[in-house]
Design a protein around this motif. Structure first.
Motif, mmCIF file in Angstrom:
data_model
loop_
_atom_site.group_PDB
_atom_site.id
_atom_site.type_symbol
_atom_site.label_atom_id
_atom_site.label_comp_id
_atom_site.label_asym_id
_atom_site.label_seq_id
_atom_site.Cartn_x
_atom_site.Cartn_y
_atom_site.Cartn_z
ATOM 1 N N LEU A 130 0.811 -1.217 0.000
ATOM 2 C CA LEU A 130 0.000 0.000 0.000
ATOM 3 C C LEU A 130 0.849 1.275 0.000
ATOM 4 N N GLY A 131 2.125 1.153 0.364
ATOM 5 C CA GLY A 131 2.950 2.342 0.488
ATOM 6 C C GLY A 131 2.517 3.213 1.647
ATOM 7 N N LYS A 132 2.077 2.567 2.712
ATOM 8 C CA LYS A 132 1.491 3.276 3.849
ATOM 9 C C LYS A 132 1.928 2.607 5.151
ATOM 10 N N PRO A 133 2.499 3.345 6.102
ATOM 11 C CA PRO A 133 2.910 2.732 7.373
ATOM 12 C C PRO A 133 1.716 2.132 8.115
ATOM 13 N N ILE A 134 2.009 1.180 9.006
ATOM 14 C CA ILE A 134 0.940 0.554 9.768
ATOM 15 C C ILE A 134 0.261 1.594 10.658
ATOM 16 N N HIS A 135 -0.962 1.296 11.029
ATOM 17 C CA HIS A 135 -1.793 2.244 11.769
ATOM 18 C C HIS A 135 -1.146 2.678 13.077
ATOM 19 N N SER A 136 -0.698 1.723 13.900
ATOM 20 C CA SER A 136 -0.112 2.056 15.205
ATOM 21 C C SER A 136 1.056 1.123 15.467
ATOM 22 N N TYR A 137 2.242 1.681 15.481
ATOM 23 C CA TYR A 137 3.423 0.849 15.690
ATOM 24 C C TYR A 137 3.496 0.335 17.127
ATOM 25 N N ASN A 138 3.224 1.184 18.095
ATOM 26 C CA ASN A 138 3.270 0.741 19.488
ATOM 27 C C ASN A 138 2.265 -0.372 19.755
ATOM 28 N N LEU A 139 1.118 -0.312 19.080
ATOM 29 C CA LEU A 139 0.125 -1.370 19.231
ATOM 30 C C LEU A 139 0.663 -2.696 18.694
ATOM 31 N N SER A 140 1.489 -2.632 17.654
ATOM 32 C CA SER A 140 2.080 -3.858 17.113
ATOM 33 C C SER A 140 3.021 -4.503 18.126
ATOM 34 N N LEU A 141 3.724 -3.694 18.900
ATOM 35 C CA LEU A 141 4.612 -4.231 19.925
ATOM 36 C C LEU A 141 3.829 -4.812 21.098
ATOM 37 N N VAL A 142 2.710 -4.182 21.427
ATOM 38 C CA VAL A 142 1.825 -4.753 22.455
ATOM 39 C C VAL A 142 1.357 -6.140 22.009
ATOM 40 N N GLY A 143 1.012 -6.266 20.726
ATOM 41 C CA GLY A 143 0.587 -7.556 20.194
ATOM 42 C C GLY A 143 1.673 -8.603 20.302
ATOM 43 N N PHE A 144 2.914 -8.209 20.012
ATOM 44 C CA PHE A 144 4.022 -9.167 20.083
ATOM 45 C C PHE A 144 4.249 -9.666 21.504
ATOM 46 N N TRP A 145 4.368 -8.759 22.451
ATOM 47 C CA TRP A 145 4.713 -9.153 23.806
ATOM 48 C C TRP A 145 3.567 -9.853 24.523
ATOM 49 N N THR A 146 2.350 -9.491 24.234
ATOM 50 C CA THR A 146 1.229 -10.211 24.867
ATOM 51 C C THR A 146 1.069 -11.610 24.259
ATOM 52 N N LEU A 147 1.432 -11.772 22.975
ATOM 53 C CA LEU A 147 1.469 -13.123 22.399
ATOM 54 C C LEU A 147 2.486 -13.973 23.151
ATOM 55 N N ALA A 148 3.686 -13.416 23.360
ATOM 56 C CA ALA A 148 4.729 -14.156 24.073
ATOM 57 C C ALA A 148 4.296 -14.485 25.501
ATOM 58 N N PHE A 149 3.538 -13.606 26.110
ATOM 59 C CA PHE A 149 3.126 -13.809 27.496
ATOM 60 C C PHE A 149 1.989 -14.811 27.626
ATOM 61 N N PHE A 150 0.957 -14.644 26.818
ATOM 62 C CA PHE A 150 -0.266 -15.422 27.027
ATOM 63 C C PHE A 150 -0.277 -16.777 26.322
ATOM 64 N N TYR A 151 0.549 -16.986 25.286
ATOM 65 C CA TYR A 151 0.332 -18.181 24.466
ATOM 66 C C TYR A 151 0.947 -19.456 25.042
ATOM 67 N N SER A 152 1.956 -19.333 25.888
ATOM 68 C CA SER A 152 2.762 -20.506 26.217
ATOM 69 C C SER A 152 1.987 -21.647 26.870
ATOM 70 N N GLN A 153 0.851 -21.380 27.508
ATOM 71 C CA GLN A 153 0.143 -22.434 28.242
ATOM 72 C C GLN A 153 -1.249 -22.750 27.692
ATOM 73 N N VAL A 154 -1.576 -22.281 26.490
ATOM 74 C CA VAL A 154 -2.956 -22.457 26.033
ATOM 75 C C VAL A 154 -3.272 -23.902 25.643
ATOM 76 N N GLY A 155 -2.259 -24.725 25.391
ATOM 77 C CA GLY A 155 -2.524 -26.084 24.921
ATOM 78 C C GLY A 155 -3.246 -26.968 25.914
ATOM 79 N N GLY A 156 -3.229 -26.610 27.191
ATOM 80 C CA GLY A 156 -3.865 -27.452 28.206
ATOM 81 C C GLY A 156 -5.360 -27.616 28.034
ATOM 82 N N HIS A 157 -6.017 -26.702 27.305
ATOM 83 C CA HIS A 157 -7.475 -26.854 27.179
ATOM 84 C C HIS A 157 -7.857 -28.064 26.323
ATOM 85 N N HIS A 158 -6.883 -28.666 25.641
ATOM 86 C CA HIS A 158 -7.165 -29.909 24.914
ATOM 87 C C HIS A 158 -7.303 -31.092 25.866
#
Length: 560
Positions: free
Chosen positions: A306-334
């Motif tokens: 698109l030739g256009k920067p992402i909407h919110s860069y800081n929000l992208s970093l929030v997405g990265f770190w919360t993925l690292a935080f919350f994802y590690s134990q989700v497999g137990g629901h199986h």
């Protein structure tokens, strides 16, 4: 407390520490100004210039640019300097052989995996078909399909995309291309030997971990070699700020060897602990390997086209770190309802629901970046696949959070609904993003145009329609199957019979998807052998300029 349970607890607190580090670094301004950080993937004056190597022609590239202009997205429209253009050419060429090895292997495994999957699908409603040979039984073909998709197609495509993206993101040639190429070959040897072992009846019987551990050794070594090449490239970077895609790729490359080694180490995990480790791995290979690479590609290709920067860069970093935080134990629901400690299940459910946080961050960023520019999808195959994949990521993640709740899991567990959900993540999200990424990358790597825009469109519509039929049919059938199994007044066989029409629908959808994969493989083959007319247009990256209101994009330089 067993060793396995202790390991799960350690990973939880490690992710908690990672989140704390993120909060500290944000509060100390270590990520730099948001506006400057989001522009790091562009040239000095490149904002406003749409880019699509897979455009049908120069006219298609111009139409994409005009679409951006009509939506009010005007920018500097200035020339990409000769120095910047030459640097990108060097970066793209630096990883040519390892990238081509990874993509070539990936496409070959895609065709093989599709064949296995289609055979397994037919066997669900025609169980007496192909019963003369043991290696063609459902119990062997189905895990061969899963592992061919996960470690053949998806992982090889992920490595190829990472090897191409990192030099661009770091603005430096790939360091250790030969090492990466050797690593790709070793990974391929491990996958091939693992599939042969599964078909020969040597499977471990653990989903996602079917390969004998001896076959995992070359995969770990090969993956580490490719990761080392990329981390060496990271040391040679010429950019001050690391774009969010670098964070995702680097994290995925670190997580993957750890996941494979810990889950496959012989003689450590037994009984219930082995089941807990099985689904710790099964979910983490999705969320901590495929998801980071897929999101890294989304965060690069959508803004770049698109030739256009992402909407919110800081929000992208929030997405990265919360993925690292919350994802590690989700497999137990199986393991809800299984003989595992209740606190593990509860922790898994909580973390599964909290995954809504990173998913919302990604969804807002993607949709706000592309919102108002959806007309660009008509002229950009990369956007068409990548935006669709991003939407499927949101849907798959929200569905997964809901499915982890006990009241829903009671219905969906042990049903085809779960199979549909797994395909929504690994195919609807990840594979679609990989398709779009390859359409952007290969012309840059090979210095050659895609021979046929019609084949690209045919591929898209076959896999999109086929997957829609597959997912919707299997989701409905799986839900009805779960309700039937919970009805004590009905014999179990009724829950089987009720699914047959939906299994036929599954085969129909799978057949269309397989046909689309054959079209894609044919087109990639034509690219690799440099077939088709020479269209020296938007693919070749040279000095460019765009004048609003003119005929469109002007391409100049020695390559035109």
């Amino acid at each position: 407390m067993s060793f396995t349970i202790g390991l799960l607890v350690v990973t939880f607190f490690a992710s908690l520490g990672g989140l704390g580090l993120f909060i500290w670094s944000m509060s100390n301004g270590l990520f730099g100004p948001e506006s400057a950080a989001s522009r790091v993937i562009f040239g000095a004056k490149e904002i406003g210039l749409a880019e699509e190597p897979a455009a049908a022609s120069v006219a298609g590239q111009n139409a994409l640019q005009e679409t951006m202009n009509r939506t009010g997205h005007t920018g500097e429209f200035s020339v990409l300097t000769v120095e910047e253009a030459n640097e990108r050419l060097i970066q793209d060429a630096s990883g040519r052989w390892p990238v081509l090895l990874c993509i070539g292997f990936a496409v070959a495994w895609l065709v093989i995996a599709s064949t296995f999957g289609l055979v397994a699908s037919i066997k669900l409603h025609v169980p007496d078909w192909l019963t003369g040979q043991a290696w063609l039984s459902f119990g062997r073909i189905r895990p061969a399909h899963l592992n061919s998709v996960a470690y053949g197609w998806c992982s090889m495509a992920a490595f190829g995309v990472a090897l191409w993206l990192m030099p661009r993101l770091l603005r430096t040639p790939l360091v250790g291309a030969k090492t990466a190429a050797a690593g790709a070959v070793l990974w391929g040897v491990g996958v091939s030997s693992g599939i042969i072992a599964v078909l020969a009846g040597r499977s471990t019987g653990l989903e996602w971990l079917e390969f004998p551990w001896q076959c995992d050794v070359p995969m770990v070594i090969g993956g580490t070699m490719m990761g080392v090449a990329l981390l060496r490239t990271l040391r040679n970077r010429t950019v001050e700020h690391l774009y969010v895609s670098v964070w995702y790729i680097a994290a995925g490359l670190i997580w993957l060897p750890i996941l494979i080694t810990v889950a496959n180490w012989p003689g450590i995990h037994h009984g219930v602990s082995q089941a807990a480790m099985n689904w710790w791995y099964g979910h983490n290979v999705l969320g901590l390997w495929f998801t980071p690479i897929g999101l890294a590609a989304i965060y690069y290709f959508i803004p770049k086209v698109l030739g256009k920067p992402i909407h919110s860069y800081n929000l992208s970093l929030v997405g990265f770190w919360t993925l690292a935080f919350f994802y590690s134990q989700v497999g137990g629901h199986h393991l809800i309802g299984g003989p595992v400690p209740g606190w593990i299940i509860s922790l898994s459910i909580v973390q599964s629901v909290m995954m809504i946080v990173p998913v919302t961050a990604v969804a807002i960023n993607q949709h706000r970046t592309s919102w108002g520019h959806l007309g660009a999808l008509r002229n950009s195959p990369t956007l068409r696949f990548t935006v669709l994949g991003g939407m499927m990521y949101t849907l798959a993640s929200v569905q997964g959070s809901i499915e982890s709740l006990r009241v829903v899991n009671t219905v969906t567990h042990f049903t085809h609904y779960t199979v549909a959900h797994a395909h929504l993540g690994l195919y609807g999200f990840f594979s679609m993003v990989m398709f779009g990424s390859i359409y952007f990358m290969l012309p840059r790597v090979l210095d050659w145009e895609w021979p046929s825009h019609k084949l690209i469109s045919l591929h898209f519509w076959l896999v999109m329609v086929g997957f829609g039929i597959y997912f919707i049919g299997l989701s409905i059938g799986g839900w009805l199957q779960g309700l039937a199994m919970l009805d004590a007044s009905k014999p179990f066989i009724e829950s089987v019979v009720i699914t047959k029409p939906y299994l036929l629908v599954r085969t129909l959808g799978g057949s269309l998807m397989t046909l689309g994969h054959l079209v894609f493989a044919l087109h990639v083959g034509l690219m690799l052998t440099r077939r088709g007319a020479v269209k020296r247009g938007p693919t070749l990256l040279r000095t460019r300029s765009y004048t609003p209101g003119s005929a469109g994009l002007a391409l100049g330089g020695s390559g035109t």
